[in-house]
Design an enzyme around this catalytic site. Structure first.
Site, PDB file in Angstrom:
ATOM      1  N   ASP A 126       0.820  -1.214   0.000  1.00 46.59           N
ATOM      2  CA  ASP A 126       0.000   0.000   0.000  1.00 46.59           C
ATOM      3  C   ASP A 126       0.860   1.273   0.000  1.00 46.59           C
ATOM      4  O   ASP A 126       0.637   2.189   0.818  1.00 46.59           O
ATOM      5  CB  ASP A 126      -0.911   0.037   1.250  1.00 46.59           C
ATOM      6  CG  ASP A 126      -1.674  -1.257   1.484  1.00 46.59           C
ATOM      7  OD1 ASP A 126      -2.126  -1.861   0.500  1.00 46.59           O
ATOM      8  OD2 ASP A 126      -1.827  -1.648   2.668  1.00 46.59           O
ATOM      9  N   GLU A 162     -11.618  -0.194  -2.807  1.00 45.66           N
ATOM     10  CA  GLU A 162     -10.736   0.399  -1.781  1.00 45.66           C
ATOM     11  C   GLU A 162      -9.582   1.111  -2.481  1.00 45.66           C
ATOM     12  O   GLU A 162      -9.566   1.223  -3.702  1.00 45.66           O
ATOM     13  CB  GLU A 162     -10.198  -0.694  -0.839  1.00 45.66           C
ATOM     14  CG  GLU A 162      -9.335  -1.745  -1.525  1.00 45.66           C
ATOM     15  CD  GLU A 162      -8.946  -2.901  -0.609  1.00 45.66           C
ATOM     16  OE1 GLU A 162      -9.380  -2.960   0.553  1.00 45.66           O
ATOM     17  OE2 GLU A 162      -8.195  -3.771  -1.078  1.00 45.66           O
TER      18      GLU A 162
END
Ligand code: FUB
Length: 343
Positions: free
Chosen positions: A32, A243
């Site tokens: 991420d 997301e």
């Protein structure tokens, strides 16, 4: 040690011959990646993946991270330097577990680190920690941001204004906030989701307060539509938001990019202001090895790059490694698709 042989990195390419880096960091697992240029250096704020005793489940409980490191690169082809742990779950009074995808922003010489975590009621909230340097040490506020929920914060600076985009469905809990309050009718990923022919659950945006510690307004949902202005439907898993929100600005347009989750793409949509609506355009990054796909997009010395992750080192979906590739905007503003898994 970080990847030793930078020359060897030149050998990885995608299906169309586009350059892809090897894992940028190999001594710890990272995912991420939120990349920014601060003071002329590239900083990467990733999740720090670890093995834990929690078994894999559909809500992502096996992503049981407990701290964050920050990394810097002197230039795009330099080795990342690990500046160590900048925040631990034990230093955040309200946070219990699952320190997921973070982001950071700079304002007036101060650095703000935004991170999601589950609180002691097992509800995701978003917190902020402040430092005088991009490398920390960061000090967390005692409470999460008021009115924050779900996860994957991404903070975008537009002139003097800063906006936080956030949210993620299934394990990210965004589907449980459809009434404005947390309502959970079950723990299966699709519990509390709209029907397939209803508009998909939308990501959320809020302008930040002047002190960067709170929202300056009630968070609002942002619409992602097709070319006819129709909201993308919940059943359209190839295009609907899941997301990993990120926003970058290119030629005065606002590019909202995100993961489609169970179809594993990084897709993008374009709008003419930070609140949208954003019109779906296509895929920036096709699926990588591993279930999750999560990215950031940053301009460095006039070129654009996407930072992302896969599981090349571990082969395990919850133990990821950060990578990077150059991103190309076409003359018409569309983005060339990167296809990391060769046929
Ligand atoms: O790293 C934990 C979660 O996995 C992130 O918050 C999601 O975006 C996915 O990458």
């Amino acid at each position: 040690q970080p990847s030793e042989n930078q020359e060897e990195q030149q050998t990885q390419t995608d299906e169309d011959g586009k350059y892809l880096s090897k894992p940028l960091i190999s001594h710890v697992f990272t995912a991420d990646p939120s990349a920014h240029v601060f003071n002329g250096k590239i900083y990467i704020y990733p999740s720090h993946d670890v093995e834990s005793e929690i078994k894999q489940d559909d809500s992502g409980a096996h992503f049981n991270m407990r701290d964050y490191h920050v990394f810097s690169m002197e230039s795009i082809d330099a080795e990342p330097v690990d500046h160590g742990v900048i925040l631990d779950v034990d230093d955040v009074p309200w946070a219990k577990r699952q320190m997921w995808a973070p982001d950071a922003a700079e304002k007036d010489g101060k650095y703000y680190f935004y991170f999601p975590a589950k609180d002691y009621d097992d509800i995701f909230r978003i917190g902020v920690a402040v430092a005088d340097s991009p490398e920390g040490p960061f000090k967390a506020e005692a409470e999460p941001i008021k009115g924050s929920y779900s996860m994957d914060p991404a903070v975008f600076k537009d002139g003097d204004d800063y906006y936080m985009y956030f949210g993620g469905i299934w394990g990210g809990q965004l589907q449980k906030w459809r009434t404005g309050k947390y309502v959970s009718t079950g723990d299966r990923p699709y519990d509390d989701e709209p029907a397939d022919d209803e508009p998909a659950i939308a990501p959320v945006v809020a302008k930040m307060s002047d002190d960067m510690l709170q929202f300056a307004e009630e968070p609002k949902q942002i619409m992602i539509t097709d070319a006819d202005g129709e909201p993308i439907k919940a059943g359209d898993h190839d295009r609907r938001f899941f997301e990993a929100a990120w926003v970058h600005k290119y030629n005065d347009n606002y590019y909202f990019s995100y993961s489609t989750g169970d179809t594993h793409n990084i897709a993008y949509a374009i709008g003419d202001n930070p609140y949208g609506p954003f019109i779906y355009q296509g895929v920036i990054l096709e699926p990588v090895e591993g279930w999750t796909n999560h990215h950031s997009i940053v301009e460095v010395d006039g070129k654009w790059y996407i930072f992302y992750h896969d599981i090349e080192i571990s082969g395990e979906t919850h133990l990821r490694n950060v990578k990077m590739a150059e991103l190309t905007h076409n003359a018409d503003g569309t983005i060339q698709t990167i296809k990391p898994l060769k046929e």
